[in-house]
Design a protein around this motif. Structure first.
Motif: not given
Length: 701
Positions: A1-13, A207-221
């Motif tokens: 199961m792929m869970i994507e969360d905030h990346f460290n230090g990215l918020e300010k950038f 829409g902007s394809g988010g379902m496809f992208v998150q499916s890819s994260h799951f598969i690659e995980d």
């Protein structure tokens, strides 16, 4: 199961990048919907350049290792490494280093045209109107994307930045009313439940394809190659949004077949002809549409349950159940669907209730999840996630039951107006579904991972605590010569005693914490991984979690006391004029004390956090099997659903949870901290009042 969360230090950038984007708007006299696509194109170009160079390095390494012949490179060499072989003139760094001569916009437009020529799936998709922007503003934006970190940033980082910009534009309603973007935590929850890891994945409102992208994260995980496992298909009526989806896929090294415009209006068209062929369907369709022509759709084979009501104008009264019928019909015999829907739909009456009844009677309705409001950037209303599983229809054990999960009390506050699911909240929701499916082993593995992280973080906390203890000691030593001077009615005496007392307490508690954390780290490898022993291990970690809580409070209190001591010394005792006071060194030491304290507190917070996550699961499901939990979850049979007018609203079945009390809340410590804060504020107020009085006196003179 792929869970994507905030990346460290990215918020300010990301925030800094967004400011540059706003600058681009301000200096171009364009509305947000006009500069929207050009900015997304720049993000794509930076990432495409990175991937191109990464692929070149990988190719050279393979040549050196004898894994591929030493020959001229072909496009396939880049494609299999999920990269584009960009023409040199179309590479981000080459464009940025070239003489500008006021033609940066022209160079960017030419780069986009060259990429479309070299990569047919992107033909006609990239923005090519950079010539209307001021070159200096474009250059500033590009230089922000040319930082050392971003030159080597991974696909996940760029995907996150891309999602951030989509979200920000969505909040502004910059395009299509903001409805092109489904928040990642919603998408990830859908992915975690249906687990799309093979075959045809279809989103008829992509829409902007988010379902496809998150499916890819799951598969690659899972260690698999997305493009070898699945084929993505999509519909998107808005042609600009479809371009966003294609760019989003390209940013992540993916490809999909997305139809756009009139031929992609799902109510009337089925351009991919996927009825009965899809392994997975995922979507966030528009809610409560009432303008669908009933005459045009009444004979559609994708509507096996009939029309959900027609109004006097011969329009379908509400298209929500058209979508539900489509999702069901597109699935093959073992297919799964996960979709976002208006919370009104699950209990809608009349003809919609008839369609819902027929859906339930198929046995395919699998899971229903209630989501609270404010998860979306452009709408505040609550929603629901519907899940179908066609394989369930033929399973005599499962077909007559639906999992009702009320997740409205599960959320993380992102801002005043936006909520989402944290990483662990997503996992915990998925874990309940695992128990419903009889996958106890996955549930226990998640509990084990939480406990393992707590033990590991407890051990890792020793180093930052030691650093903090040393820094605290140096701070006290530095302050000592001034603080210990004998004074009449010394205002520093009491806070200094409190500070040194806090130091003694913290030193002793760090020692005790370190000993206990080391004992857990030593015992953990030999701990059994079955449910009773994981429960016992969790219970044994409560003492460590409490020490984390207590140390956190003590470090916070020490910071307040240190600040109070410095303020009194400077403001009331004129410390800057004293030989025993080095103001620069004191300020530096106080800053380091705050920084090391924050670092220690963060590790302590995380260690305790993971114990509490294990608590959340095992207290609700102590035997690692699904059971009814008031206010959260209930496995409901078809008879109960029929009794409730075929309603699929989880809140009608799960009941109300008993209000939980926070046993960890320490009123005494809270009041003490408030007292310290209040005293400091009172002192500042008195000083400000005196200054105002003095100013008035001078004015009067």
């Amino acid at each position: 199961m792929m869970i994507e969360d905030h990346f460290n230090g990215l918020e300010k950038f990301e925030s800094d990048l967004w400011k540059i984007a706003d600058n681009l708007r301000a200096n171009s006299n364009l509305a947000s919907n006009e500069y929207f696509m050009p900015i997304m194109g720049l993000i794509f170009l930076r990432h495409a350049t990175n991937r191109c160079y990464e692929a070149k390095v990988a190719i050279e390494a393979d040549k050196a290792a004898g894994k591929m012949p030493n020959r001229l490179l072909v496009e396939a060499d880049f494609t299999r490494r999920r990269a584009l072989n960009l023409p040199e003139s179309a590479r981000f760094d080459v464009i940025l280093k070239a003489p500008k001569d006021g033609n940066l916009g022209t160079a960017l437009t030419s780069a986009m045209e060259a990429i479309e020529t070299a990569f047919p799936p992107l033909a006609g998709q990239l923005p090519k109107d950079y010539g209307r922007f001021e070159g200096s503003v474009l250059e500033e934006m590009m230089r922000m994307f040319d930082s050392v970190g971003l030159r080597t940033a991974s696909g996940d980082v760029f995907g996150r930045i891309y999602e951030y910009f989509l979200a920000e534009f969505s909040k502004q309603g910059a395009h299509d009313g903001g409805e092109f973007f489904t928040p990642p935590s919603i998408v990830q929850t859908i992915v975690n439940v249906i687990e799309p890891d093979h075959g045809i994945v279809f989103d008829p409102a992509c829409g902007s394809g988010g379902m496809f992208v998150q499916s890819s994260h799951f598969i690659e995980d899972e260690g698999l190659d997305t493009m070898k496992r699945v084929t993505f298909y999509g519909h998107e009526k808005n042609e600009t949004t479809a371009k966003l989806a294609q760019i989003n896929l390209a940013v992540h090294g993916l490809q999909g077949t997305i139809r756009a415009g009139n031929e992609a209006i799902t109510y009337y068209k089925d351009p991919h002809e996927l009825v009965g062929k899809c392994d997975f369907v995922m979507a966030n369709p528009p809610f409560n549409v009432d303008e669908v022509d009933a005459e045009k759709v009444k004979g559609d084979k994708r509507l096996p349950f009939g029309l959900p009501g027609v109004n006097k104008g011969k329009k379908v009264s509400n298209a929500n159940y058209l979508w539900m019928s489509y999702f069901y019909s597109y699935l093959n015999e073992t297919g799964r669907a996960g979709v976002v829907m208006s919370s009104q739909a699950s209990s809608a009456g009349r003809d919609e209730a008839t369609v819902r009844q027929k859906l339930v009677e198929t046995g395919a309705v699998d899971v229903m999840i209630d989501i609270r409001g404010n998860f979306f950037y452009t709408r505040t209303v609550p929603c629901q996630l519907w899940f179908f599983d066609r394989a369930k229809e033929k399973d005599p054990v499962r077909r007559d039951h639906v999992l009702m999960l009320d997740a409205r009390s599960i959320f993380r506050k992102v801002s005043r107006s936006v909520c989402d699911f944290s990483t662990e909240q997503q996992k915990n929701i998925a874990a309940i579904v695992w128990l419903y499916r009889g996958q106890q082993d996955r549930f226990l593995q998640l509990v084990e991972s939480y406990l393992a992280q707590a033990v590991d973080l407890g051990a890792k906390a020793q180093k930052p605590l030691e650093v903090y203890e040393e820094v605290f000691g140096k701070f006290v030593d530095l302050m000592g010569p001034f603080a210990k001077v004998k004074r009449k009615d010394d205002p520093l005496a009491e806070p200094w005693d409190e500070l040194t007392s806090a130091q003694t307490t913290i030193t002793a508690d760090i020692q005790a914490f370190s000993e206990e954390a080391a004992a857990h780290a030593k015992a953990w490898p030999g701990t059994g991984r079955d449910n009773p022993r994981l429960n016992a291990a969790r219970a044994s970690l409560h003492s460590l979690a409490n020490r984390c809580r207590d140390l956190t409070k003590q470090i916070d209190l020490a910071a307040k006391l240190a600040g109070r001591v410095v303020d009194i010394a400077v403001k009331e005792l004129a410390a800057r004029d004293a030989r025993a006071w080095n103001n620069a060194e004191v300020n530096k030491a106080r800053k380091v004390l705050d920084e090391t304290g924050a670092a220690a507190v963060e590790v302590l917070r995380q260690a305790r956090y993971f114990v509490k996550q294990a608590d959340w699961l095992q207290e609700r499901f102590p035997d690692a099997v699904l059971r009814d939990v008031d206010g959260l979850v209930k496995r409901v049979d078809r008879i109960a659903i029929a009794t409730h007018d075929w309603s699929l609203t989880p809140g009608r079945y799960v009941g109300v949870a008993v209000e939980e009390q926070d046993e960890d809340f320490d009123f005494e410590e809270a009041l003490r901290a408030i007292h310290i804060d209040l005293k400091g504020l009172n002192e500042e107020a008195a000083e400000l009042a005196a200054r105002i009085d003095k100013n008035f006196e001078e004015l009067g003179a």
